[in-house]
Design an enzyme around this catalytic site. Sequence first.
Site, PDB file in Angstrom:
ATOM      1  N   GLU A  47     -10.938 -10.528  -1.057  1.00 51.46           N
ATOM      2  CA  GLU A  47     -10.597  -9.699   0.099  1.00 51.46           C
ATOM      3  C   GLU A  47     -11.880  -9.103   0.676  1.00 51.46           C
ATOM      4  OE1 GLU A  47      -6.165  -8.404  -0.128  1.00 51.46           O
ATOM      5  OE2 GLU A  47      -7.418  -6.809  -0.928  1.00 51.46           O
TER       6      GLU A  47
ATOM      7  N   HIS B 228      -8.305  -3.104  -6.235  1.00 52.52           N
ATOM      8  CA  HIS B 228      -8.287  -3.234  -4.772  1.00 52.52           C
ATOM      9  C   HIS B 228      -9.454  -2.433  -4.189  1.00 52.52           C
ATOM     10  CE1 HIS B 228      -7.056  -2.940  -0.613  1.00 52.52           C
ATOM     11  NE2 HIS B 228      -6.295  -4.001  -0.841  1.00 52.52           N
TER      12      HIS B 228
ATOM     13  N   GLY C 227      -7.171  -4.795   7.217  1.00 49.55           N
ATOM     14  CA  GLY C 227      -6.571  -3.856   8.160  1.00 49.55           C
ATOM     15  C   GLY C 227      -7.309  -3.759   9.485  1.00 49.55           C
TER      16      GLY C 227
ATOM     17  N   LYS D 155       0.859  -1.193   0.000  1.00 46.44           N
ATOM     18  CA  LYS D 155       0.000   0.000   0.000  1.00 46.44           C
ATOM     19  C   LYS D 155       0.896   1.246   0.000  1.00 46.44           C
ATOM     20  CE  LYS D 155      -3.604  -2.784   1.977  1.00 46.44           C
ATOM     21  NZ  LYS D 155      -4.803  -2.890   2.812  1.00 46.44           N
TER      22      LYS D 155
HETATM   23  P1  13P Z   1      -4.245  -6.405   5.618  1.00 42.98           P
HETATM   24  O1  13P Z   1      -3.441  -7.664   5.484  1.00 42.98           O
HETATM   25  O2  13P Z   1      -3.480  -5.266   6.228  1.00 42.98           O
HETATM   26  O3  13P Z   1      -5.574  -6.655   6.253  1.00 42.98           O
HETATM   27  O4  13P Z   1      -4.544  -5.912   4.115  1.00 42.98           O
HETATM   28  C1  13P Z   1      -5.062  -6.815   3.199  1.00 42.98           C
HETATM   29  C2  13P Z   1      -5.072  -6.179   1.858  1.00 42.98           C
HETATM   30  O5  13P Z   1      -5.826  -5.270   1.604  1.00 42.98           O
HETATM   31  C3  13P Z   1      -4.118  -6.694   0.880  1.00 42.98           C
HETATM   32  O6  13P Z   1      -4.377  -6.186  -0.392  1.00 42.98           O
END
Ligand code: 13P
Length: 251
Positions: free
Chosen positions: A167, A95, A173, A11
């Site tokens: 996801e 995403h 997160g 990110k």
């Molecule tokens: P986290 O592993 O921080 O929850 O994020 C997942 C994500 O969005 C990966 O693209």
Amino acid sequence: MRQPLVAGNWKMNGSRASVAELLAGLKAGIGRVKAAEVAVCAPAIYIPDTQKQLEGTPIKWGGQDVSVHASGAYTGEIAGPMLTDFGCHFAIIGHSERRAYHGETDATVAQKFEAARAAGLVPILCVGETLDEREQGITEQVVARQLDAVIAHCGIEMVGQGVIAYEPVWAIGTGKTASPEQAQEVHAFIRGRLAASSPVVADSVRVLYGGSMNPKNAAELMAQADIDGGLIGGASLKADDFLAVCAAANR
Ligand code: 13P
């Protein structure tokens, strides 16, 4: 047999110094990863540094987004051919953060998938429902809509040249991981949806899980029949944690 893939999504995190340190740690420890293909998706500006450090190692790298255009007057955008110019193998597409904060629609995402493939990148297509959508009981409808848009625009064969990442937005997160059963249920649904267009593609395409995957829960998630690895956010920012997630795919 689908080779597991574990991809880090950094990110908008890091600095030149922290990227150098993280990559040095990954290079030093990659030997313990036996089964999984490993990749990191870096902020675009750190891709040249990433390439310099990872060239000649088994670790691949990629971008986090790609423009729908191959070049031209699109200020601030990064084109697919620019990513491949710096050795990128993968590009994350659609995403949930880009869908939510940058107005990416299913149609835009489908165009980006196509643009990534046109540049020779392997798109990692993200799909997943919000908490509200899960509570409404429309998870499958949402995931089907997101997937169908890309199948309709690109064709099932092109979708088969990419990777899918499930996801759930509520797990990103938040530290709230989908349970292995919850995740497997949606992964099986995704594979079934692909199978309606092509059983061959459904059988060969990798479907990753993403959302608070970490060294503690990775092995159990990846042991599920239709979970072929992970797309890792927070835990990909520390070499030891990321390598532990990658090694969880060892069988
Ligand atoms: P986290 O592993 O921080 O929850 O994020 C997942 C994500 O969005 C990966 O693209």
